[in-house]
Design an enzyme around this catalytic site. Structure first.
Site, mmCIF file in Angstrom:
data_model
loop_
_atom_site.group_PDB
_atom_site.id
_atom_site.type_symbol
_atom_site.label_atom_id
_atom_site.label_comp_id
_atom_site.label_asym_id
_atom_site.label_seq_id
_atom_site.Cartn_x
_atom_site.Cartn_y
_atom_site.Cartn_z
ATOM 1 N N LYS A 137 1.256 47.383 25.708
ATOM 2 C CA LYS A 137 -0.200 47.418 25.010
ATOM 3 C C LYS A 137 0.042 49.053 24.137
ATOM 4 O O LYS A 137 0.663 49.783 24.407
ATOM 5 C CB LYS A 137 -1.207 47.734 25.891
ATOM 6 C CG LYS A 137 -1.055 48.637 27.235
ATOM 7 C CD LYS A 137 -0.627 49.921 27.147
ATOM 8 C CE LYS A 137 -1.640 51.048 26.435
ATOM 9 N NZ LYS A 137 -1.333 52.360 26.422
ATOM 10 N N TYR A 170 -7.997 50.438 27.834
ATOM 11 C CA TYR A 170 -7.822 50.016 29.080
ATOM 12 C C TYR A 170 -9.321 49.656 29.505
ATOM 13 O O TYR A 170 -9.667 48.822 30.532
ATOM 14 C CB TYR A 170 -7.513 51.138 30.178
ATOM 15 C CG TYR A 170 -6.041 51.240 30.483
ATOM 16 C CD1 TYR A 170 -5.337 50.449 31.151
ATOM 17 C CD2 TYR A 170 -5.327 52.051 29.484
ATOM 18 C CE1 TYR A 170 -3.842 50.415 31.323
ATOM 19 C CE2 TYR A 170 -3.841 52.237 29.455
ATOM 20 C CZ TYR A 170 -3.300 51.410 30.505
ATOM 21 O OH TYR A 170 -2.067 51.518 30.493
#
Ligand code: NDP
Length: 377
Positions: free
Chosen positions: A142, A227
């Site tokens: 990510k 996140y």
């Protein structure tokens, strides 16, 4: 995948989810990958080439020593001395060590099933496309790419090549996180009303790639705020339909144009639930999720660090035992890639793409000051 689909299959999948890994001898059968996900490779080990031998790759490689279904089988690096040292350390033969110029040759390496891209964000798109064209599954860290357009290119390239694309969303396999999701699905919190995600840390060295727009694609939002973006979705269990956002900058020397220091953003969900999140490179002690519903609440703190993840709900402490995130992630990804297993929370390219669409909209909302509508399907 729709939330209805998630809901329908939730309990069934949870039983066979992240915390339950078949007790198989690690590398007993080194069969090839199963792009069609037919399940014909059940029991085989996933042979993974790590690309970009930096600090997170080191953590992944160490964690993979404990994997039951995955192992480091190849290395791709721009630093010859690392190829030598890591090759010796992890038992990767010279023939499966590559650099960024020649790694397309993994096409002819029958001992590699997948490549795990762990390089700076701006490199992910092109590297993923090359890996796909070499006929290997792609696991990408990510943020999957710099924006939704790039992410779509990756999804398309993997579809064209008939390989799978997964994103390194380790929290999707974390036991206390999955317990909160199970409780939500069981109706323990009642109708979800609100989620708060606080994600940040005070970043050090101003010379690092994370503060270079060209390599990072942005600032804290790309790196740590993601996140909260991703967590809002798996905690609330819906796809947001709108976003608003505000940016603040206290240090314009360290945080240049295009490198966000602190962003607060708000998400709205179809049920009427709302989320309020903070993404920052300028404050410590921020790793907290809180969610409340009509009948209860869940709190995770720390919520996304390497663990142990701790938390509680209105019913008491969350007590699932800690497991090394990257070990579980790679074993579970072996199940997805080799057996066609479906995780409780998706980790595929479409999942990564949704986060990138939200991130694009957050930046647009910061620029315009207005609300951005989202269509995530
Ligand atoms: P590092 O800087 O520690 O390592 C990146 C590695 O990429 C380098 O060591 C280098 O390896 C390679 N690389 C290739 N080109 C470049 C370049 N131009 N500049 C710098 N490095 C280059 O970064 P991290 O390991 O911390 O992060 C890598 C990726 O992993 C990022 O996308 C990040 O978001 C993600 N990440 C995910 C985490 C998670 O919990 N899921 C945690 C931390 C990071 P070599 O010398 O072998 O070529």
């Amino acid at each position: 995948m729709t939330m209805d689909h998630l809901r329908r299959n939730f309990l069934q999948k949870l039983v066979a989810s992240a915390v339950v890994v078949p007790m198989l001898s690690p590398y007993r059968a080194l069969a090839g990958a199963d792009p069609a996900g037919t399940g014909s490779n059940r029991g085989a080990a996933l042979r993974v080439a790590l690309m970009g031998l930096g600090s997170y790759a080191a953590r992944v490689a160490e964690a993979m020593r404990s994997c039951k279904r995955a192992r480091v089988a190849g290395l791709i690096s721009g630093t010859p001395s690392k190829l030598q040292a890591w090759g010796t350390k992890f038992g990767v033969p010279e023939k499966s060590r590559y650099n960024y110029e020649n790694f397309d040759r993994i096409k002819d390496d029958p001992d590699i099933d997948a490549v795990y891209i762990i390089t700076p964000n701006a490199l992910h798109r092109d590297q993923a496309i090359r890996v796909a064209r070499a006929g290997k599954h792609v696991i990408c860290e990510k943020p999957m790419a710099l924006n939704a357009k790039e992410g779509q290119d990756m999804v398309d390239a993997c579809a064209d090549a008939g390989v799978k694309l997964l994103v390194g969303y380790r929290m999707h396999f974390e036991p206390n996180t999955l317990e909160v999701i199970r409780m939500r699905e069981a109706g323990d919190f009642g109708k979800i009303l609100f989620f708060q995600g606080l994600c940040g840390f005070r970043i050090g060295d101003p010379g690092q790639w994370r503060l270079d727009k060209a390599l990072a694609g942005g600032g804290a939002l790309m790196d740590i705020g993601i996140y909260a973006v991703n967590g809002a979705r798996y905690m609330v269990g819906e796809e947001p339909t709108w976003v608003t956002a505000q940016q603040t900058r206290t240090d314009p020397v360290k945080f240049k144009e295009g490198v966000d220091e602190t962003i607060q953003f708000q998400l709205g969900f179809p049920s009427g639930a709302v989320a309020s999140c903070l993404s920052t490179y300028q404050m410590n002690h921020l790793d907290r999720f809180f969610m409340t519903g009509e009948q209860g609440f869940a709190e995770l703190q720390p919520a996304t660090g390497y663990g142990p993840i701790r938390g509680r709900t209105h019913k008491g402490e969350l007590a699932r035992p800690h497991t090394t995130h990257q070990t579980v992630q790679m074993d579970e990804m072996a199940g997805i890639l080799l057996d066609g297993k479906t995780p409780v929370v998706p980790v595929d390219g479409e999942e990564g793409l949704k986060d990138l669409k939200i991130i694009d909209a957050i930046y647009a909302a910061c620029d315009t000051g207005g609300r951005q509508d989202l269509r995530l399907g």
